[in-house]
Write an enzyme that holds these catalytic residues in place. Structure first.
Site, PDB file in Angstrom:
ATOM      1  N   GLU A 186      -5.608  -3.739  -1.173  1.00  7.57           N
ATOM      2  CA  GLU A 186      -6.031  -4.879  -0.354  1.00  7.57           C
ATOM      3  C   GLU A 186      -7.178  -5.666  -0.991  1.00  7.57           C
ATOM      4  O   GLU A 186      -7.499  -6.765  -0.552  1.00  7.57           O
ATOM      5  CB  GLU A 186      -6.500  -4.390   1.027  1.00  7.57           C
ATOM      6  CG  GLU A 186      -5.405  -3.846   1.935  1.00  7.57           C
ATOM      7  CD  GLU A 186      -5.132  -2.369   1.715  1.00  7.57           C
ATOM      8  OE1 GLU A 186      -5.395  -1.851   0.614  1.00  7.57           O
ATOM      9  OE2 GLU A 186      -4.633  -1.728   2.659  1.00  7.57           O
TER      10      GLU A 186
ATOM     11  N   LYS B  43     -14.682  17.305  10.096  1.00  8.90           N
ATOM     12  CA  LYS B  43     -15.666  17.275  11.175  1.00  8.90           C
ATOM     13  C   LYS B  43     -15.990  18.700  11.591  1.00  8.90           C
ATOM     14  O   LYS B  43     -15.206  19.351  12.258  1.00  8.90           O
ATOM     15  CB  LYS B  43     -15.126  16.473  12.353  1.00  8.90           C
ATOM     16  CG  LYS B  43     -16.220  16.183  13.340  1.00  8.90           C
ATOM     17  CD  LYS B  43     -15.913  14.990  14.210  1.00  8.90           C
ATOM     18  CE  LYS B  43     -17.204  14.475  14.827  1.00  8.90           C
ATOM     19  NZ  LYS B  43     -17.012  13.421  15.782  1.00  8.90           N
TER      20      LYS B  43
ATOM     21  N   THR C 231       0.882  -1.176   0.000  1.00  9.25           N
ATOM     22  CA  THR C 231       0.000   0.000   0.000  1.00  9.25           C
ATOM     23  C   THR C 231       0.915   1.220   0.000  1.00  9.25           C
ATOM     24  O   THR C 231       2.059   1.136   0.443  1.00  9.25           O
ATOM     25  CB  THR C 231      -0.871   0.042   1.261  1.00  9.25           C
ATOM     26  OG1 THR C 231      -0.007   0.172   2.381  1.00  9.25           O
ATOM     27  CG2 THR C 231      -1.716  -1.209   1.391  1.00  9.25           C
TER      28      THR C 231
ATOM     29  N   TRP D 205     -20.231  15.532   9.839  1.00  9.82           N
ATOM     30  CA  TRP D 205     -19.205  15.245   8.844  1.00  9.82           C
ATOM     31  C   TRP D 205     -19.484  15.948   7.517  1.00  9.82           C
ATOM     32  O   TRP D 205     -20.616  15.972   7.047  1.00  9.82           O
ATOM     33  CB  TRP D 205     -19.128  13.743   8.568  1.00  9.82           C
ATOM     34  CG  TRP D 205     -18.694  12.929   9.732  1.00  9.82           C
ATOM     35  CD1 TRP D 205     -19.452  12.060  10.454  1.00  9.82           C
ATOM     36  CD2 TRP D 205     -17.397  12.897  10.317  1.00  9.82           C
ATOM     37  NE1 TRP D 205     -18.707  11.486  11.442  1.00  9.82           N
ATOM     38  CE2 TRP D 205     -17.442  11.973  11.399  1.00  9.82           C
ATOM     39  CE3 TRP D 205     -16.179  13.556  10.054  1.00  9.82           C
ATOM     40  CZ2 TRP D 205     -16.339  11.695  12.196  1.00  9.82           C
ATOM     41  CZ3 TRP D 205     -15.085  13.264  10.851  1.00  9.82           C
ATOM     42  CH2 TRP D 205     -15.167  12.351  11.904  1.00  9.82           C
TER      43      TRP D 205
HETATM   44  P1  ADP Z   1      -3.634   3.954  -1.152  1.00  8.05           P
HETATM   45  O1  ADP Z   1      -4.615   3.373  -0.155  1.00  8.05           O
HETATM   46  O2  ADP Z   1      -2.285   3.910  -0.681  1.00  8.05           O
HETATM   47  O3  ADP Z   1      -4.088   5.265  -1.749  1.00  8.05           O
HETATM   48  P2  ADP Z   1      -4.810   2.292  -3.095  1.00  8.05           P
HETATM   49  O4  ADP Z   1      -4.561   2.424  -4.527  1.00  8.05           O
HETATM   50  O5  ADP Z   1      -4.967   0.959  -2.531  1.00  8.05           O
HETATM   51  O6  ADP Z   1      -3.651   2.992  -2.401  1.00  8.05           O
HETATM   52  O7  ADP Z   1      -6.039   3.223  -2.732  1.00  8.05           O
HETATM   53  C1  ADP Z   1      -7.284   2.742  -2.342  1.00  8.05           C
HETATM   54  C2  ADP Z   1      -8.157   3.880  -1.954  1.00  8.05           C
HETATM   55  O8  ADP Z   1      -8.377   4.747  -3.065  1.00  8.05           O
HETATM   56  C3  ADP Z   1      -9.539   3.461  -1.532  1.00  8.05           C
HETATM   57  O9  ADP Z   1      -9.560   3.030  -0.199  1.00  8.05           O
HETATM   58  C4  ADP Z   1     -10.337   4.727  -1.771  1.00  8.05           C
HETATM   59  O10 ADP Z   1     -10.204   5.638  -0.685  1.00  8.05           O
HETATM   60  C5  ADP Z   1      -9.676   5.312  -2.977  1.00  8.05           C
HETATM   61  N1  ADP Z   1     -10.450   4.953  -4.155  1.00  8.05           N
HETATM   62  C6  ADP Z   1     -10.231   3.953  -5.029  1.00  8.05           C
HETATM   63  N2  ADP Z   1     -11.166   3.939  -5.989  1.00  8.05           N
HETATM   64  C7  ADP Z   1     -12.009   4.955  -5.732  1.00  8.05           C
HETATM   65  C8  ADP Z   1     -13.187   5.467  -6.353  1.00  8.05           C
HETATM   66  N3  ADP Z   1     -13.677   4.941  -7.458  1.00  8.05           N
HETATM   67  N4  ADP Z   1     -13.794   6.519  -5.772  1.00  8.05           N
HETATM   68  C9  ADP Z   1     -13.308   7.080  -4.665  1.00  8.05           C
HETATM   69  N5  ADP Z   1     -12.196   6.654  -4.040  1.00  8.05           N
HETATM   70  C10 ADP Z   1     -11.556   5.601  -4.551  1.00  8.05           C
END
Ligand code: ADP
Length: 545
Positions: free
Chosen positions: A328, A439, A185, A444
């Site tokens: 994940e 917040k 990650t 929120w």
């Molecule tokens: P990191 O968590 O390090 O940014 P990831 O590529 O695993 O790397 O990111 C996953 C996160 O990206 C998700 O938990 C979410 O917050 C965001 N994300 C992924 N796809 C979308 C989407 N279609 N819309 C909004 N947020 C998204």
């Protein structure tokens, strides 16, 4: 009573042999610094077979981690198969990470070898003395004018392949739960954490890219993955394409919007995928290209603004196919393909649906949980909660159990850290990440929703919203806005534009005009950087709400 079916492992050798046997005549095309290389899968497969032997010759352990530090290329795809088919673990390193993170990740995964594109050597080579476990560096010569170090640990990819005998027969991975690949990650909080995919999870996840209510990859498709192969395995597209027999076009090192659009046009690409940033950059150039072959633009990684999707629909007739997931979750967890119950909607309502993250794909289960009480929330499109996910390609824990116990529930679900509401048909609408929520006075404000509304302004190129401290309300939104080229915009205009679109108390307390929204290593808005920049922000004067 048990079923009487054959117990055959779901493993990547099947994907390799299927591609080799059925799709040998199909092409893998890679854009290079000097032009293009095209190779039939039959030839590519022979190279994978040679590469399998190379890994033995280099003495890579039976389950050794095989690091890659590469662009999206056909040769990277060779590694994608050769490592897991010989039971090694493919470890794609993110070429855009800070040096300390790269060192941490390669050491943590205990990479034994790193395959590196020649053009990327200047980023990697200064770190070699800190990479404790790497014994070999194999340089993939992509024609870059970069000196190759004179060092016994350095090898030439093509020389190794030429000298190797091809592996004969069928690759076998008996246990489908064997590790196939790993990704870290990006470590927005704390150290990066390792996610380890199994053969089983990779195969099942690849199948999802073939389903009709998903990207529907088929043999007839020409697919260009813009999303990097180091970003959650390019969303499963490489394995999915090999499974389906699609023609693959890799963009190589030139990732400019102009270069991507030219490739889409030239190869009559039908399916492409990348984060919204890429498509925002390409938008002003669309008129110069014939993209009539394109049918799907898979988009995710961060929220796809409705305005972006609509701009594409208006310009080329193809809106974004919104998908949501994370490292994940392999990463595809939801997709926003239109369903029959959307048919009776107006175009504007359908655009709202497309801006949602979509419905869980088959085999993925979701639940909505109040982070405070732990209570399940109703799917009524109003109640919000954290999304938790379970399924055969969702991580059960992190590599070496590190740092992430809190991210998994006692009954085996992944806490995604994403806050959403879900409608009665299961269509997710993501409000924010828990750590980005604002917040204000105990309520929120969803930064993602707010920035999507701002980005709907025709003079706004990009916008990110972060929380700034407030004496009375604890936190209030600050809008960081990038004005579209050649346009002018005032803070008041932004607020007036938002007024009919959001609740009054959501209106930002301040608007800052910035040159560019800082991006993370995978092209997402880096709110962390913005928060650092505007940490001690004082609202200059009240904006009249
Ligand atoms: P990191 O968590 O390090 O940014 P990831 O590529 O695993 O790397 O990111 C996953 C996160 O990206 C998700 O938990 C979410 O917050 C965001 N994300 C992924 N796809 C979308 C989407 N279609 N819309 C909004 N947020 C998204």
């Amino acid at each position: 009573m048990l079923g009487l079916m054959q117990d055959r492992p779901l493993a990547l050798p099947h994907v390799f042999h299927r591609a080799e046997q059925y799709f040998g005549h199909k092409s893998i095309i890679t854009a290079t610094a000097t032009g293009e290389s095209a190779m039939p899968i039959s030839q590519w497969a022979q190279r994978v077979r040679r590469l399998a032997t190379v890994l033995d010759t280099l003495g890579i352990s039976a389950d050794g981690r095989v690091g890659t530090f590469c662009w999206n290329t056909g040769r990277h795809l060779e590694l994608y198969l050769a490592a897991p088919c010989t039971k090694r673990v493919l470890h794609t390193l993110n070429i855009r990470l800070f040096p300390e993170q790269l060192v941490y990740i390669a050491n943590h995964a205990e990479d034994e070898v790193v395959f590196v594109d020649r053009s990327l050597l200047p980023l990697l080579w200064p770190l070699v003395d800190k990479l404790d476990t790497v014994r070999h560096y194999v340089v993939i010569d992509d024609g870059a004018d970069v000196a190759i170090p004179d060092d016994p640990r350095v090898h030439d990819y093509e020389e190794l392949l030429a000298a190797a005998e091809p592996f004969e027969g069928r690759f076998v991975v008996e246990d489908e739960n064997t590790a196939a690949a790993m990704c870290y990650t990006s470590g927005t909080t704390g150290n990066p954490k390792g996610v380890v995919y199994s053969h089983r999870s990779a195969v099942l996840h690849s199948l999802i890219s073939l389903i009709a209510d998903g990207a529907a990859l088929s043999e007839r498709d020409v697919v260009l993955p813009v999303v990097p192969m180091f970003h959650a395995n390019a969303w499963g597209l490489p394995y999915g394409c090999l499974m389906a027999g699609s023609t693959i076009v890799f963009p190589g090192p030139n990732m400019t919007p102009q270069a991507i659009l030219s490739l889409l046009e030239k190869h009559k690409v039908t399916i492409t995928g990348g984060v919204p940033t890429i498509w925002m950059g390409a938008l002003p150039l669309l008129a110069d290209h014939d993209l009539s072959a394109l049918r799907t633009i898979l988009c995710g990684g961060s929220a796809v603004p409705k305005s972006l999707s609509e701009s594409y629909r208006e310009a080329i007739g193809v809106p974004m196919l919104h998908a949501w997931g994370m490292t994940e979750t392999s990463p595809i967890a939801t997709m926003s393909t239109a369903r029959s119950h959307h048919d009776s909607m107006s175009e504007a309502e359908r655009a709202d649906v497309r801006a949602r993250q979509g419905q869980a794909v088959p085999l993925v289960d979701l639940r909505l949980v109040d982070p405070g009480s732990g209570e399940a929330q109703p799917w009524d499109d109003t109640a919000t909660g954290e999304i938790q996910a379970a399924g055969p390609w969702i991580a059960a824990e992190y590599y070496r159990g590190e740092g992430g116990g809190a991210q998994f529930t006692s009954d085996g679900w992944l806490r995604t850290g994403d806050v959403a509401s879900i409608d009665s048909t299961g269509f997710v609408r993501l409000v924010d990440r828990t750590k980005d929520l604002i917040k204000s006075g105990g309520e929120w404000i969803g930064s993602v929703e707010l920035e999507n509304e701002i980005m709907a302004h025709p003079k706004v190129a990009e916008a990110a919203v972060i929380a700034i401290p407030h004496e009375k309300w604890v936190e209030r939104p600050l809008a960081c806005v990038v004005v579209a080229p050649g346009e002018t915009l005032t803070a008041d205009e932004v607020i007036e534009f938002l007024r009919p679109r959001v609740a009054k108390w959501w209106l930002p307390d301040a608007v800052e005009f910035i040159e560019e929204v800082p991006k993370t290593s995978v092209g997402k808005f880096s709110k962390k950087t913005l928060r650092e920049k505007f940490g001690g922000y004082q609202v200059a004067g009240p904006i009249e709400h």
